[in-house]
Design a protein around this motif. Structure first.
Motif, mmCIF file in Angstrom:
data_model
loop_
_atom_site.group_PDB
_atom_site.id
_atom_site.type_symbol
_atom_site.label_atom_id
_atom_site.label_comp_id
_atom_site.label_asym_id
_atom_site.label_seq_id
_atom_site.Cartn_x
_atom_site.Cartn_y
_atom_site.Cartn_z
ATOM 1 N N SER A 125 1.126 -1.083 0.152
ATOM 2 C CA SER A 125 -0.230 -0.078 -0.270
ATOM 3 C C SER A 125 0.694 0.840 -0.021
ATOM 4 O O SER A 125 2.351 1.429 -0.064
ATOM 5 C CB SER A 125 -1.051 0.521 0.816
ATOM 6 N N SER A 126 0.127 2.244 0.470
ATOM 7 C CA SER A 126 0.797 3.385 0.287
ATOM 8 C C SER A 126 0.893 4.608 1.680
ATOM 9 O O SER A 126 -0.144 4.122 1.859
ATOM 10 C CB SER A 126 1.672 4.539 -0.925
ATOM 11 N N VAL A 127 1.261 5.434 1.803
ATOM 12 C CA VAL A 127 1.026 6.140 2.992
ATOM 13 C C VAL A 127 -0.253 7.697 2.310
ATOM 14 O O VAL A 127 -0.261 7.550 1.443
ATOM 15 C CB VAL A 127 1.887 6.850 3.405
ATOM 16 N N ALA A 128 -1.186 6.872 2.944
ATOM 17 C CA ALA A 128 -2.283 8.252 2.762
ATOM 18 C C ALA A 128 -2.733 9.579 3.302
ATOM 19 O O ALA A 128 -2.424 9.752 4.510
ATOM 20 C CB ALA A 128 -4.086 7.912 3.300
ATOM 21 N N ASP A 129 -2.401 10.945 2.583
ATOM 22 C CA ASP A 129 -2.115 12.238 2.785
ATOM 23 C C ASP A 129 -3.337 13.075 2.386
ATOM 24 O O ASP A 129 -2.556 13.720 3.134
ATOM 25 C CB ASP A 129 -0.569 12.721 2.462
ATOM 26 N N SER A 130 -4.369 12.226 2.234
ATOM 27 C CA SER A 130 -5.596 12.696 2.018
ATOM 28 C C SER A 130 -6.835 11.646 1.660
ATOM 29 O O SER A 130 -6.214 10.681 1.418
ATOM 30 C CB SER A 130 -5.581 13.421 1.270
ATOM 31 N N TRP A 131 -8.216 11.968 1.453
ATOM 32 C CA TRP A 131 -8.991 11.606 1.677
ATOM 33 C C TRP A 131 -9.113 11.081 0.570
ATOM 34 O O TRP A 131 -9.038 9.643 -0.164
ATOM 35 C CB TRP A 131 -10.157 12.632 1.226
ATOM 36 N N MET A 132 -8.487 11.476 -0.930
ATOM 37 C CA MET A 132 -8.359 10.027 -1.647
ATOM 38 C C MET A 132 -7.297 9.363 -2.349
ATOM 39 O O MET A 132 -7.025 9.211 -1.660
ATOM 40 C CB MET A 132 -7.857 11.805 -3.353
ATOM 41 N N GLN A 133 -8.919 8.881 -3.295
ATOM 42 C CA GLN A 133 -7.213 7.276 -3.428
ATOM 43 C C GLN A 133 -6.439 7.594 -4.602
ATOM 44 O O GLN A 133 -6.337 8.938 -5.119
ATOM 45 C CB GLN A 133 -8.315 6.319 -3.810
ATOM 46 N N LEU A 187 -15.475 9.633 -2.908
ATOM 47 C CA LEU A 187 -15.365 11.340 -2.878
ATOM 48 C C LEU A 187 -16.881 10.875 -1.984
ATOM 49 O O LEU A 187 -17.426 11.720 -1.925
ATOM 50 C CB LEU A 187 -15.360 11.736 -3.892
ATOM 51 N N ARG A 188 -17.754 9.769 -2.397
ATOM 52 C CA ARG A 188 -19.097 10.199 -1.875
ATOM 53 C C ARG A 188 -19.453 10.377 -0.120
ATOM 54 O O ARG A 188 -19.606 10.699 -0.001
ATOM 55 C CB ARG A 188 -19.784 8.328 -1.871
ATOM 56 N N GLY A 189 -17.939 10.101 0.693
ATOM 57 C CA GLY A 189 -18.338 10.163 1.807
ATOM 58 C C GLY A 189 -17.684 11.471 2.333
ATOM 59 O O GLY A 189 -17.926 11.181 3.498
ATOM 60 N N LEU A 190 -17.858 12.528 1.262
ATOM 61 C CA LEU A 190 -17.272 13.550 1.936
ATOM 62 C C LEU A 190 -18.677 14.256 2.755
ATOM 63 O O LEU A 190 -18.405 14.925 3.325
ATOM 64 C CB LEU A 190 -17.028 14.334 0.726
ATOM 65 N N GLY A 191 -19.735 14.567 2.053
ATOM 66 C CA GLY A 191 -21.131 14.678 2.586
ATOM 67 C C GLY A 191 -21.261 14.484 4.488
ATOM 68 O O GLY A 191 -21.864 14.857 4.712
ATOM 69 N N ASN A 192 -20.488 13.038 4.573
ATOM 70 C CA ASN A 192 -20.055 13.125 6.027
ATOM 71 C C ASN A 192 -19.799 13.906 7.663
ATOM 72 O O ASN A 192 -19.932 13.857 8.553
ATOM 73 C CB ASN A 192 -19.433 11.807 6.122
ATOM 74 N N LEU A 193 -18.899 14.311 6.707
ATOM 75 C CA LEU A 193 -17.882 16.042 7.086
ATOM 76 C C LEU A 193 -19.151 17.127 6.828
ATOM 77 O O LEU A 193 -18.761 18.077 7.772
ATOM 78 C CB LEU A 193 -16.726 16.052 5.869
ATOM 79 N N TYR A 194 -20.048 16.744 6.928
ATOM 80 C CA TYR A 194 -20.628 17.780 6.691
ATOM 81 C C TYR A 194 -21.170 17.861 8.633
ATOM 82 O O TYR A 194 -20.946 17.574 9.772
ATOM 83 C CB TYR A 194 -22.457 18.287 6.602
ATOM 84 N N SER A 195 -21.089 19.876 9.059
ATOM 85 C CA SER A 195 -21.623 19.863 10.475
ATOM 86 C C SER A 195 -22.455 18.845 11.156
ATOM 87 O O SER A 195 -22.825 18.849 12.439
ATOM 88 C CB SER A 195 -21.195 21.551 10.903
#
Length: 579
Positions: free
Chosen positions: A357-365, A475-483
């Motif tokens: 695998s590789s280090v994950a620096d961001s939300w994106m694959q 990127l579908r999961g970004l909606g979970n970050l809403y307040s």
């Protein structure tokens, strides 16, 4: 963490395989389809045996989730073997037409954004699209799918996306027009199959009457299991519960008759037994995440008739607590940055993921569209640097006591708790991260969440310090970050915002992202979102956790899933075997 299979293990594996294989004879050649346009090719049938870890409730990924079978991996792939949508997620990260003549876009005029913010999307169904019982696929099948999705009594299909749909019109049997109350960037995937699947078509000639007359028993119909009728390349022939199912080529598939004649799918819940079937040659393909990384490495070193491929799947990360954290310093971004810099994530990749695998620096694959551009320009990286991490903590007013542990001016130790659920990966990540923090001088402790509390929403949301998670990071999961998605008493502790991070700035960026239709402009907003997440260390990304797929060498056009949005069965009609 690295080990090799010894001779004794191989003997045991082959013995397990002999016991695990069902005592069934090879299926006979498939019967011709009522809608068939071609017949079975001459010669012996082309047949493969694949396996998935567990048995689904039905072919539908949505229904399986509602029935409590969402933990069975490979259901989305299985569904795509037997079903089709207007389009399918493809290897390039886009959508390829399937039942539809074209995918709606602003360029081809099938996706219209109106001046007041409303939208219209139009699909034209191909004239040769057929259900596997020979009935033509019509616009009524898609209208019924949306009706089921909007029915609050049928939780199997429910999605917030349906709240933005004003109407579905069917001006003729081949046309579906959807009117939207506001922009939605995945509108072109409404009727598609893949990770974004929402309203996959349902056969109205089979389901409209029972839905109308007896909704209470609708989900108990045999259609959802042993009598499933799809529009995909293969149709269900036999389903032996707790054992296997058999599929046969659908001659009338809109994309042409599949190259394979038969597929047998075996349900093997035990990973060791599944590996044994692979090594013995009984099974030559896994569906979905069926084995661990370590098992995949073992198979790779022993299986001469096949190979292992890695598919994008999820990431391992640590979420800080943002509502009343203990200690309160967790709310300080400088402290969170220091805690991330103290973790040797590459070492975790090399040990826990066997370097695959590789280090994950961001939300994106890494294989998502625009990843390289966004990563280079927008994402803030935190390389392993324990010296810089120590300096940052000391600048916050902490100093090391006699035992080498940081403490504040009053002598109070800098103590944090890291929690994890009882899965092998999460536990290993928890122990590794705790060890790195202890080396830094933080009084870090581990807490394994008891199984009896794993489903307690309030308990899970109210962790004091940090929590390890392994979750999808498409990127579908970004909606979970809403307040609004932060679990708390006001919403009965529901919502996918694990860290309970609340930011008007991030909310505004998310609002902009989900209504930006033009791909280039959307990428710009996405870069701003990922910059915010990494700059504020909303989540401590550790490493990507790919999905191992075991593939026999005689298979052709068969690969691991190419992108997070696709499944490995996106091109199942092209699957073949070496002659």
């Amino acid at each position: 963490l690295r080990h090799r299979l010894n001779a004794g293990w191989i003997v045991l594996a082959l013995t397990l395989a002999a016991c695990a294989a069902p005592t069934t004879t090879a299926p006979t050649a498939p019967a011709s389809s009522q809608a068939g346009t071609t017949s079975q090719p001459p010669g012996p049938p082309k047949r493969i045996v694949i396996a998935m870890q567990g048995e689904p409730f039905t072919m539908s990924g949505q229904v399986n989730t509602a029935a409590g079978s969402s933990t069975v991996r490979g259901v989305d792939e299985l569904e795509q073997l037997v079903h089709a949508g207007m389009a399918t997620a493809d290897k390039a990260g886009g959508l390829t037409p399937q039942l539809a003549e074209a995918v709606p876009s602003v360029e081809n005029g099938l996706w219209k954004v109106l001046p007041d913010g409303r939208m219209e999307t139009t699909w034209k169904i191909r004239s040769n699209a057929r259900w596997q019982d020979g009935t033509p696929v019509t616009s009524r099948d898609f209208a019924l799918a949306v009706t089921l999705g909007r029915d609050t009594d049928l939780v199997s299909f429910r999605s917030r996306v349906y709240d933005t749909i004003q109407a579905v019109e069917t001006p003729d049997p081949q046309t579906v027009l959807v009117r939207w109350s506001k922009p939605y960037i995945k509108a072109d995937a409404l009727f598609a199959l893949g990770a974004d699947r929402l309203a996959a078509p349902v056969p109205s000639h089979l389901l409209e009457a029972p839905y109308t007359t007896d909704k209470a028993t609708f989900m108990e119909l045999p259609y959802w299991s042993t009598s499933f009728v799809g529009a995909g390349p293969f149709k269900l022939r036999t389903w032996v519960r707790d054992n296997y199912l058999q599929l046969e080529a659908f001659d009338g598939f809109v994309g042409g008759r599949p190259k394979l004649d038969e597929i047998e799918v075996r349900f093997i819940p035990d990973q060791n037994a599944l590996v044994a079937n692979i090594l013995s040659g009984t099974v030559e393909l896994t569906l979905g995440r069926s084995v661990s990384i370590n098992q995949a490495v073992q198979v790779r070193d022993q299986w001469h008739d096949g190979h292992v491929e890695m598919a994008p799947d999820s990431w391992a990360s640590v979420f800080p607590q943002f509502i009343n954290p203990t200690p309160a310093i967790i709310g300080n971004v400088q402290f969170r940055r220091a805690m991330l810099q103290a973790i040797d994530r590459q070492e975790m990749v090399d040990t826990i993921e066997d370097g695959l695998s590789s280090v994950a620096d961001s939300w994106m694959q890494p294989n998502q569209q625009a990843y390289q551009e966004i990563e280079r320009q927008q994402v803030v990286r935190y390389a392993y640097d324990p010296r810089r991490a120590a300096d940052a903590i000391e600048q916050l007013g902490y100093h090391k006591g006699p035992d080498g542990t940081y403490q504040d001016a009053t002598g109070q130790k800098l103590s944090v708790e890291l929690r994890a659920s009882q899965t092998d990966l999460n536990q290993r990540v928890m122990l590794a991260v705790t060890s790195f923090w202890q080396k830094l001088g933080v009084d870090a402790s581990s807490y394994l969440i008891p199984r009896q509390l794993a489903s307690d929403d309030e308990f899970r949301a109210s962790y004091p310090g940090f929590e390890v998670t392994r979750r999808s990071n498409d990127l579908r999961g970004l909606g979970n970050l809403y307040s609004s998605q932060a679990p708390q008493a006001s919403n009965h502790f529901t919502g996918g915002n694990n860290g309970r991070y609340q930011s008007p700035e991030l909310d505004a960026l998310l609002d902009n992202y989900f209504v930006t239709i033009a791909p280039r402009d959307r990428t710009t907003v996405l870069g701003q979102i990922l910059h915010h997440l990494s700059d504020q260390v909303v989540v401590l990304g550790l490493f990507y956790d790919p999905q191992p797929v075991l593939i026999g060498n005689r298979l052709r056009n068969v690969n691991a899933k190419p992108t997070p949005d696709a499944t490995q069965a996106w091109n199942a009609n092209e699957w073949d075997v070496a002659s």
